[in-house]
Design a protein around this motif. Structure first.
Motif, short mmCIF file in Angstrom:
data_model
loop_
_atom_site.label_atom_id
_atom_site.label_comp_id
_atom_site.label_asym_id
_atom_site.label_seq_id
_atom_site.Cartn_x
_atom_site.Cartn_y
_atom_site.Cartn_z
N HIS A 130 0.86 -1.18 0.00
CA HIS A 130 0.00 0.00 0.00
C HIS A 130 0.91 1.25 0.00
N PRO A 131 0.46 2.36 -0.58
CA PRO A 131 1.29 3.57 -0.59
C PRO A 131 1.79 3.99 0.79
N LEU A 179 -1.04 9.05 -2.10
CA LEU A 179 -2.46 8.66 -2.12
C LEU A 179 -3.27 9.64 -2.95
N ALA A 180 -2.95 10.92 -2.83
CA ALA A 180 -3.69 11.92 -3.60
C ALA A 180 -3.47 11.70 -5.10
N GLU A 181 -2.23 11.34 -5.45
CA GLU A 181 -1.92 11.11 -6.87
C GLU A 181 -2.56 9.84 -7.40
N ILE A 241 4.59 9.76 6.37
CA ILE A 241 3.15 10.02 6.28
C ILE A 241 2.87 11.20 5.35
N GLU A 242 3.76 12.18 5.35
CA GLU A 242 3.62 13.27 4.37
C GLU A 242 3.73 12.74 2.95
N THR A 243 4.70 11.88 2.73
CA THR A 243 4.89 11.29 1.40
C THR A 243 3.69 10.44 1.02
N ASP A 254 -4.56 15.75 3.77
CA ASP A 254 -3.41 16.63 3.55
C ASP A 254 -2.97 17.27 4.88
N PRO A 255 -2.56 16.45 5.83
CA PRO A 255 -2.23 16.99 7.16
C PRO A 255 -0.88 17.70 7.15
N ASP A 256 -0.75 18.75 7.97
CA ASP A 256 0.59 19.33 8.14
C ASP A 256 1.34 18.50 9.19
#
Ligand code: FES
Ligand code: FES
Length: 171
Positions: free
Chosen positions: A87-88, A155-157, A148-150, A121-123
């Motif tokens: 999974h991503p 996931l968005a892509e 987790i940022e990556t 899209d958490p900071d």
């Protein structure tokens, strides 16, 4: 000791088993059914190594009795992969070196999956807040937050869901 017949759907597979009243969900998953994703760290709800998704909620499976989960759907870290394709979120932990010994990692991944579902899209502060219940003894957390940022970007892509399971029929 009273025994109970229960049914769990784990990573897309329906499992029927007999548990004692006192059996914790993490022990039912690991010891009775052989799902080794959730790790046992503290058994006192402090470390988060045992985190799974229970009917969509990230829960510490040492805080839930197996009988309480009867009829529920459980996703472990192993169930996030699509066969041999990670999974991503799992890939991001690998690529960003978000683990050392790996003991906390399944719980981190499952907590991250809920975190990113609720906030795609958490900071970095939101990621750190979301991970508050998960303890890592090795990494210093920096690379976990990077991962987790990556994962959020990936996931968005890709349009992949945070609960995608592999091969399991989740319908
Ligand atoms: S083993 Fe469940 S929180 Fe530590
Ligand atoms: S990588 Fe070792 S406890 Fe987190």
């Amino acid at each position: 000791m009273t025994d109970h017949e229960i049914t769990l759907t784990v990573d897309g597979t329906t499992e029927e088993l007999t548990v004692e009243s006192r059996t914790l969900l993490v022990h039912a998953l690991r010891d009775e059914l052989g799902y080794t994703g959730p790790n046992v760290g503290c058994e006192t709800s402090k470390c988060g190594a045992c985190t799974v998704r229970l009917d969509g909620d990230a829960v510490k499976s040492c805080t839930v009795l197996a009988v309480q989960a009867d009829g529920s759907e459980v996703t472990t870290a192993g169930g996030l992969a699509d066969g041999t394709d990670l999974h991503p979120i799992q890939t991001a932990f690998h690529e960003e070196h978000g683990l050392q010994c790996g003991y906390c990692t399944p719980g981190m991944v499952m907590t991250a999956s809920e975190l990113l579902e609720n906030d795609p899209d958490p900071d970095r502060e939101a990621i750190r807040t979301g991970l508050k219940g998960n303890v890592c003894r090795c990494t210093g957390y920096q690379n976990i937050v990077d991962a987790i940022e990556t994962a959020a970007d990936d996931l968005a892509e890709s349009g992949t869901t945070t609960q995608q399971t592999c091969g399991g029929d989740q319908s």
